[in-house]
Design a protein around this motif. Sequence first.
Motif, PDB file in Angstrom:
ATOM      1  N   ILE A 165       0.823  -1.215   0.000  1.00  6.74           N
ATOM      2  CA  ILE A 165       0.000   0.000   0.000  1.00  6.74           C
ATOM      3  C   ILE A 165       0.859   1.268   0.000  1.00  6.74           C
ATOM      4  O   ILE A 165       0.355   2.359   0.249  1.00  6.74           O
ATOM      5  CB  ILE A 165      -1.038   0.007   1.154  1.00  6.74           C
ATOM      6  N   PHE A 232     -10.053  -0.981  -3.397  1.00  9.69           N
ATOM      7  CA  PHE A 232      -9.485  -2.012  -2.533  1.00  9.69           C
ATOM      8  C   PHE A 232     -10.512  -3.098  -2.216  1.00  9.69           C
ATOM      9  O   PHE A 232     -10.238  -4.294  -2.323  1.00  9.69           O
ATOM     10  CB  PHE A 232      -8.978  -1.363  -1.242  1.00  9.69           C
ATOM     11  N   VAL A 275      -8.338  -0.094   5.453  1.00 12.45           N
ATOM     12  CA  VAL A 275      -7.648  -1.040   4.574  1.00 12.45           C
ATOM     13  C   VAL A 275      -6.944  -2.117   5.405  1.00 12.45           C
ATOM     14  O   VAL A 275      -7.021  -3.317   5.107  1.00 12.45           O
ATOM     15  CB  VAL A 275      -6.628  -0.263   3.699  1.00 12.45           C
TER      16      VAL A 275
END
Length: 373
Positions: A165, A232, A275
């Motif tokens: 990420i 995502f 996330v």
Amino acid sequence: MKNILFYSEDLAQVEYSPTHPFKPMRAKQMMDLLNRYGLLEDTQILEHPFLEEELLYLFHTPDYIQALKTCEHGEFDINLLTYGLGTHDNPIFKGVYSFSLQASGGTFLGAKKLAETDATFAFNPIGGFHHAMRDHAEGFCYINDLAIALHYLIKKGFKCAYIDIDVHHGDGVQSAFYDDNRVLTISIHESGQFLFPGTGFENEIGEGPGYGYNVNIPLLKDTDDEIYLYAFEEIVQPLLQSFKPDIVCIQVGGDSHKDDPLAHLNLTSNGYEKVLTLIKQYSGKVLGTGGGGYNLYKTSALWTLAWSTFAGIKPVDNFMGVVGGMMFGPEMDAGSLYDNPYHIGGLTKEQCFSYARDVVDYIKQTVFPIHKI
Ligand SMILES: [Zn+2]
């Protein structure tokens, strides 16, 4: 102990040069925050061991390693430029070889502990050198600790997912497993149209046995939490559900944050936390590393959140805004690990969303059928 943290005071003090933006000191700031928020209970803190030289060859070429060794005393030789050594990004500094061995030793021991013990989470903030290539240094990275650790894990028979990420494409790790289906490699980043290393487009999906096992999610600059999370969730969630990795390796670059001075995405700590939480839901064991992140305070705060999420310990703030008797970080941020919500709007939002939708559709059409999704 279920949670392992790698920290070495001497390693945190290393500087590539006084003006170089990559600062291992972020690990020390993270330690301050972990202490401040009561996040080190039930944690084994280990010093970074030096990686054994032979393990470097799990990924790197002997020629490159020989060249890197000659840099140890900090002396430049024009021939080293062939190996990406002695550039502005990858300067030759005294101790560069031992720094690299020690930094990657943490990631490797983390992998080994996950493989051999009941530890469920290992984090090396001075790791995550995702740009280092087999035969040359690149993008502040000399030794690719991630590729070495993942090679070790797949040799031991573990099925691994790698999630990157960092705001920059994880090109070195991609190159390590491009034709290999034992590692599902996913990188979500600012598009290479605008940012180093200029790769990581959605059509780079692997080759040979690795076809469909390399996933890139490039995003337009300005992309905010909402759009990032959309992409995502649409892509990474179903892939993890289907692939069912034994171990997830995550590179937590802090440079996707909106306050990063070297890149242009607009994530906040809230987006990061969502996330990370999503990844945790689909992961048994997690090997985490740091990475980029050039707003030093923000990056250490994001790593603190990553630690809290994967270690399963909630932050408790007993010392509002004060670390060691001094204000820490910008005053307005010092009292909380969390940012205020931030959203983009108007035409920029439409353009960023439309770009993300096209990328998501492309991956659903090309990669998902290979995984029977
Ligand atoms: Zn980066």
